[in-house]
Design a protein around this motif. Structure first.
Motif, PDB file in Angstrom:
ATOM      1  N   CYS A 192      32.349  40.197  39.775  1.00 59.83           N
ATOM      2  CA  CYS A 192      31.030  40.523  40.312  1.00 59.83           C
ATOM      3  C   CYS A 192      30.081  39.438  39.848  1.00 59.83           C
ATOM      4  O   CYS A 192      30.371  38.724  38.894  1.00 59.83           O
TER       5      CYS A 192
ATOM      6  N   ARG B 280      24.848  41.781  39.133  1.00 56.88           N
ATOM      7  CA  ARG B 280      25.539  43.082  39.179  1.00 56.88           C
ATOM      8  C   ARG B 280      26.062  43.436  37.788  1.00 56.88           C
ATOM      9  O   ARG B 280      25.962  44.584  37.348  1.00 56.88           O
TER      10      ARG B 280
ATOM     11  N   THR C 196      33.864  47.023  38.792  1.00 59.45           N
ATOM     12  CA  THR C 196      33.412  45.868  39.568  1.00 59.45           C
ATOM     13  C   THR C 196      34.133  45.863  40.911  1.00 59.45           C
ATOM     14  O   THR C 196      35.217  46.427  41.046  1.00 59.45           O
ATOM     15  N   PRO C 197      33.545  45.226  41.906  1.00 56.67           N
ATOM     16  CA  PRO C 197      34.140  45.223  43.248  1.00 56.67           C
ATOM     17  C   PRO C 197      35.536  44.623  43.254  1.00 56.67           C
ATOM     18  O   PRO C 197      35.833  43.719  42.483  1.00 56.67           O
TER      19      PRO C 197
ATOM     20  N   LEU D 288      34.576  37.690  45.904  1.00 54.76           N
ATOM     21  CA  LEU D 288      33.178  37.308  46.054  1.00 54.76           C
ATOM     22  C   LEU D 288      33.048  36.275  47.169  1.00 54.76           C
ATOM     23  O   LEU D 288      33.976  35.531  47.440  1.00 54.76           O
TER      24      LEU D 288
END
Length: 131
Positions: A4, A8, A116-117, A121
């Protein structure tokens, strides 16, 4: 490195609602002076106070650890080309508590990584040049 961007990550480590998702139930108990309470398990609470803060880069907090002396936690967020690094340093831990804190942080940081995603990214995300 976490998947991230630095902004974030800063939110994940400083906003009580997001902290509660990976660290333990977090309440800002004294917002004027930086006091906080973290519940990390059944009948386990830690209180502390933020002693330095430079958003969105770092903060330092003192955690109470009775009957031992308080410990100091320094947290740095470092932007990277594809994500962000978290540097967490805890000092002043009583020798009898080293294994406890090692286990606590290992589990907590695994939950942070899970928060976290998962998607990659975007190119340049997290890079100072992309802002």
């Amino acid at each position: 490195m976490l998947n991230c961007d630095a902004d974030r990550l800063w939110d994940l480590i400083t906003k009580p609602d997001l902290l509660s998702g990976w660290l333990g139930l977090t309440v800002l108990s004294d917002t004027e002076y930086g006091g906080f309470l973290v519940t990390t398990g059944a009948h386990t609470q830690q209180t502390g106070i933020v002693t330095a803060c430079e958003p969105p880069h770092y903060f330092q907090a003192t955690f109470n650890d009775p009957p031992h002396s308080p410990t100091t936690v320094l947290v740095d967020v470092v932007p990277a080309r594809h994500g962000a690094h978290l540097i967490l340093t805890q000092a002043g831990i009583h020798q009898s508590r080293l294994n406890h804190y090692a286990h606590f942080w290992e589990q907590s940081l695994e939950r942070l990584a899970d928060a976290t995603p998962r998607a990659p990214l975007a190119p340049g995300a997290g890079s100072p040049a992309s802002t």
